[in-house]
Design a protein around this motif. Structure first.
Motif, PDB file in Angstrom:
ATOM      1  N   VAL A   1       0.861  -1.191   0.000  1.00 13.99           N
ATOM      2  CA  VAL A   1       0.000   0.000   0.000  1.00 13.99           C
ATOM      3  C   VAL A   1       0.890   1.231   0.000  1.00 13.99           C
ATOM      4  CG1 VAL A   1      -1.884   1.229   1.118  1.00 13.99           C
ATOM      5  CG2 VAL A   1      -1.723  -1.269   1.340  1.00 13.99           C
ATOM      6  N   MET A   2       0.757   2.059  -1.021  1.00 14.16           N
ATOM      7  CA  MET A   2       1.588   3.249  -1.126  1.00 14.16           C
ATOM      8  C   MET A   2       0.737   4.482  -1.389  1.00 14.16           C
ATOM      9  SD  MET A   2       3.390   2.567  -4.858  1.00 14.16           S
ATOM     10  CE  MET A   2       4.613   3.862  -4.640  1.00 14.16           C
ATOM     11  N   GLY A   3       1.348   5.640  -1.209  1.00 14.67           N
ATOM     12  CA  GLY A   3       0.700   6.900  -1.526  1.00 14.67           C
ATOM     13  C   GLY A   3       1.426   7.559  -2.678  1.00 14.67           C
ATOM     14  N   GLY A   4       1.660   8.853  -2.559  1.00 20.68           N
ATOM     15  CA  GLY A   4       2.363   9.570  -3.609  1.00 20.68           C
ATOM     16  C   GLY A   4       3.846   9.270  -3.608  1.00 20.68           C
ATOM     17  N   VAL A   5       4.512   9.684  -4.684  1.00 14.86           N
ATOM     18  CA  VAL A   5       5.932   9.379  -4.860  1.00 14.86           C
ATOM     19  C   VAL A   5       6.768  10.647  -5.002  1.00 14.86           C
ATOM     20  CG1 VAL A   5       7.612   8.307  -6.396  1.00 14.86           C
ATOM     21  CG2 VAL A   5       5.496   7.102  -5.849  1.00 14.86           C
ATOM     22  N   MET A   6       6.342  11.550  -5.879  1.00 12.69           N
ATOM     23  CA  MET A   6       7.170  12.721  -6.162  1.00 12.69           C
ATOM     24  C   MET A   6       6.295  13.899  -6.559  1.00 12.69           C
ATOM     25  SD  MET A   6       8.709  11.595  -9.881  1.00 12.69           S
ATOM     26  CE  MET A   6       9.523  13.167 -10.116  1.00 12.69           C
ATOM     27  N   PRO A   7       6.785  15.128  -6.309  1.00 10.49           N
ATOM     28  CA  PRO A   7       6.025  16.313  -6.714  1.00 10.49           C
ATOM     29  C   PRO A   7       5.727  16.293  -8.215  1.00 10.49           C
ATOM     30  CG  PRO A   7       7.793  16.931  -5.225  1.00 10.49           C
ATOM     31  CD  PRO A   7       8.011  15.487  -5.564  1.00 10.49           C
ATOM     32  N   GLY A   8       4.564  16.833  -8.567  1.00  6.11           N
ATOM     33  CA  GLY A   8       4.175  16.907  -9.966  1.00  6.11           C
ATOM     34  C   GLY A   8       3.478  15.678 -10.491  1.00  6.11           C
ATOM     35  N   GLN A   9       3.271  14.690  -9.616  1.00  9.68           N
ATOM     36  CA  GLN A   9       2.658  13.437 -10.061  1.00  9.68           C
ATOM     37  C   GLN A   9       1.551  13.056  -9.086  1.00  9.68           C
ATOM     38  OE1 GLN A   9       4.859   9.572  -9.767  1.00  9.68           O
ATOM     39  NE2 GLN A   9       4.824   9.657 -11.992  1.00  9.68           N
ATOM     40  N   THR A  10       0.331  12.903  -9.581  1.00 11.12           N
ATOM     41  CA  THR A  10      -0.784  12.515  -8.729  1.00 11.12           C
ATOM     42  C   THR A  10      -0.750  11.016  -8.441  1.00 11.12           C
ATOM     43  OG1 THR A  10      -2.277  11.979 -10.553  1.00 11.12           O
ATOM     44  CG2 THR A  10      -2.187  14.297  -9.853  1.00 11.12           C
ATOM     45  N   THR A  11      -1.568  10.589  -7.493  1.00  7.88           N
ATOM     46  CA  THR A  11      -1.653   9.156  -7.219  1.00  7.88           C
ATOM     47  C   THR A  11      -2.341   8.404  -8.364  1.00  7.88           C
ATOM     48  OG1 THR A  11      -3.609   9.606  -5.843  1.00  7.88           O
ATOM     49  CG2 THR A  11      -1.499   9.290  -4.712  1.00  7.88           C
ATOM     50  N   ASP A  12      -3.117   9.110  -9.206  1.00  6.21           N
ATOM     51  CA  ASP A  12      -3.627   8.474 -10.434  1.00  6.21           C
ATOM     52  C   ASP A  12      -2.458   7.971 -11.274  1.00  6.21           C
ATOM     53  OD1 ASP A  12      -6.191   9.222  -9.717  1.00  6.21           O
ATOM     54  OD2 ASP A  12      -6.328  10.866 -11.149  1.00  6.21           O
ATOM     55  N   ALA A  13      -1.487   8.849 -11.475  1.00  7.09           N
ATOM     56  CA  ALA A  13      -0.324   8.490 -12.281  1.00  7.09           C
ATOM     57  C   ALA A  13       0.550   7.467 -11.570  1.00  7.09           C
ATOM     58  CB  ALA A  13       0.488   9.747 -12.613  1.00  7.09           C
ATOM     59  N   VAL A  14       0.667   7.573 -10.243  1.00  8.41           N
ATOM     60  CA  VAL A  14       1.446   6.588  -9.484  1.00  8.41           C
ATOM     61  C   VAL A  14       0.873   5.193  -9.694  1.00  8.41           C
ATOM     62  CG1 VAL A  14       2.067   5.808  -7.164  1.00  8.41           C
ATOM     63  CG2 VAL A  14       2.258   8.222  -7.751  1.00  8.41           C
ATOM     64  N   ALA A  15      -0.446   5.075  -9.642  1.00  2.00           N
ATOM     65  CA  ALA A  15      -1.080   3.767  -9.824  1.00  2.00           C
ATOM     66  C   ALA A  15      -0.795   3.211 -11.216  1.00  2.00           C
ATOM     67  CB  ALA A  15      -2.585   3.872  -9.594  1.00  2.00           C
ATOM     68  N   ALA A  16      -0.892   4.059 -12.239  1.00  5.61           N
ATOM     69  CA  ALA A  16      -0.636   3.594 -13.601  1.00  5.61           C
ATOM     70  C   ALA A  16       0.825   3.189 -13.769  1.00  5.61           C
ATOM     71  CB  ALA A  16      -1.001   4.694 -14.601  1.00  5.61           C
ATOM     72  N   ALA A  17       1.736   3.974 -13.185  1.00  4.81           N
ATOM     73  CA  ALA A  17       3.160   3.640 -13.282  1.00  4.81           C
ATOM     74  C   ALA A  17       3.482   2.364 -12.521  1.00  4.81           C
ATOM     75  CB  ALA A  17       3.999   4.806 -12.757  1.00  4.81           C
ATOM     76  N   LEU A  18       2.883   2.185 -11.340  1.00  4.38           N
ATOM     77  CA  LEU A  18       3.108   0.954 -10.582  1.00  4.38           C
ATOM     78  C   LEU A  18       2.589  -0.259 -11.351  1.00  4.38           C
ATOM     79  CD1 LEU A  18       4.002  -0.515  -8.010  1.00  4.38           C
ATOM     80  CD2 LEU A  18       1.711  -0.054  -7.064  1.00  4.38           C
ATOM     81  N   ALA A  19       1.404  -0.123 -11.959  1.00  2.00           N
ATOM     82  CA  ALA A  19       0.849  -1.229 -12.737  1.00  2.00           C
ATOM     83  C   ALA A  19       1.777  -1.611 -13.883  1.00  2.00           C
ATOM     84  CB  ALA A  19      -0.538  -0.852 -13.268  1.00  2.00           C
ATOM     85  N   GLU A  20       2.344  -0.601 -14.542  1.00  3.95           N
ATOM     86  CA  GLU A  20       3.282  -0.894 -15.619  1.00  3.95           C
ATOM     87  C   GLU A  20       4.557  -1.531 -15.067  1.00  3.95           C
ATOM     88  OE1 GLU A  20       5.236   1.229 -19.552  1.00  3.95           O
ATOM     89  OE2 GLU A  20       4.612   2.517 -17.884  1.00  3.95           O
ATOM     90  N   TYR A  21       5.050  -1.018 -13.944  1.00  2.00           N
ATOM     91  CA  TYR A  21       6.315  -1.500 -13.379  1.00  2.00           C
ATOM     92  C   TYR A  21       6.229  -2.976 -12.978  1.00  2.00           C
ATOM     93  CZ  TYR A  21      10.398  -1.867 -10.348  1.00  2.00           C
ATOM     94  OH  TYR A  21      11.582  -2.269  -9.774  1.00  2.00           O
ATOM     95  N   VAL A  22       5.088  -3.385 -12.422  1.00  4.03           N
ATOM     96  CA  VAL A  22       4.965  -4.776 -11.946  1.00  4.03           C
ATOM     97  C   VAL A  22       4.284  -5.680 -12.972  1.00  4.03           C
ATOM     98  CG1 VAL A  22       4.934  -4.044  -9.535  1.00  4.03           C
ATOM     99  CG2 VAL A  22       2.758  -4.387 -10.733  1.00  4.03           C
TER     100      VAL A  22
END
Length: 237
Positions: free
Chosen positions: A110-131
């Motif tokens: 379970v994670m939240g945000g990662v870096m400024p300029g990126q919403t958790t919408d984008a974090v979820a999409a990036a995590l899905a791609e990464y795994v």
């Protein structure tokens, strides 16, 4: 089946209701028992907006405001972790590598945000791609993707199914209208398109709607299907 679930902060804890958080945790645990490998990404919601508004009045710059929002998403992630059982990684990962490691070893991450300029919408999409997830689910406060913001336009129509490139076009149009909000942001839509990620956008205010969507593909939201993609055969049930 490997699944990433994005839960909006206003969906998970609009009023810091422990029962609502427990409801989402129960669904995640059910999916794990069914054999799903799960990564969850939690947003900041209204609490984050309140903190950001106060900090803006105090003169904080945009990067500082983003950092405050990220802190709130990680607190919300800890709320969900507290409600989950022994299968959850007790740490909130701060990057995709740590989250991916937890998912691959069989823990719920379970994670939240990662870096400024990126919403958790984008974090979820990036995590899905990464795994290399099989499915990305956005549990939002609206039941799918509409042609316009349904809170602003009574004539907005819902898409039952669309391609990722169509999603990018629709979200781009919505975000051009001041005051309108989209169920996922434009960066997330572009990441979904790039990754050719099968995605569902649904109303997650009742967490029980998430379970049949993941297990059987049954929901009333919007299916985002990779171009040239076939009907998935990997539903957990």
């Amino acid at each position: 089946m490997r699944v990433v679930i994005s839960i909006g902060g206003s969906v998970l804890a609009p009023n810091l209701d422990a029962r609502r958080v427990e409801g989402h945790a129960s669904v995640v645990e059910t999916l794990a028992r069914e054999g799903c490998e799960i990564g969850a990404v939690v947003g900041g919601g209204g609490v984050a907006r309140d903190y950001i508004g106060a900090a803006r009045d105090l003169g904080a710059n945009e990067v500082q405001l983003d950092q405050i929002g990220i802190d709130v998403t990680r607190i919300n992630a800890r709320l969900l972790i507290a409600a989950l059982g022994s299968q959850v990684d007790p740490k909130v990962p701060h990057d995709y590598e740590d989250a991916g490691d937890a998912i691959r070893r069989g823990d719920i991450s379970v994670m939240g945000g990662v870096m400024p300029g990126q919403t958790t919408d984008a974090v979820a999409a990036a995590l899905a791609e990464y795994v290399d997830a099989d499915l990305l689910v956005y549990a939002t406060s609206v039941d799918g993707v509409f042609s316009a913001d349904p809170n602003e336009d009574d004539d907005a129509t819902k898409f039952e199914e669309m391609t990722a490139s169509e999603l990018v076009d629709v979200i781009g149009d919505i975000e051009m209208n001041a005051g309108s909000s989209a169920p996922v942001d434009l960066l997330a839509a572009k990441l979904i398109e790039r990754a050719k990620m099968r995605t569902i956008v649904l109303d997650g205010t009742d967490p029980e709607r998430i379970e049949p969507a993941v297990l059987r593909g049954e929901h009333t939201g919007t299916d985002i299907i990779p171009e040239g993609g076939d009907e998935p055969t990997y539903w957990a049930q």
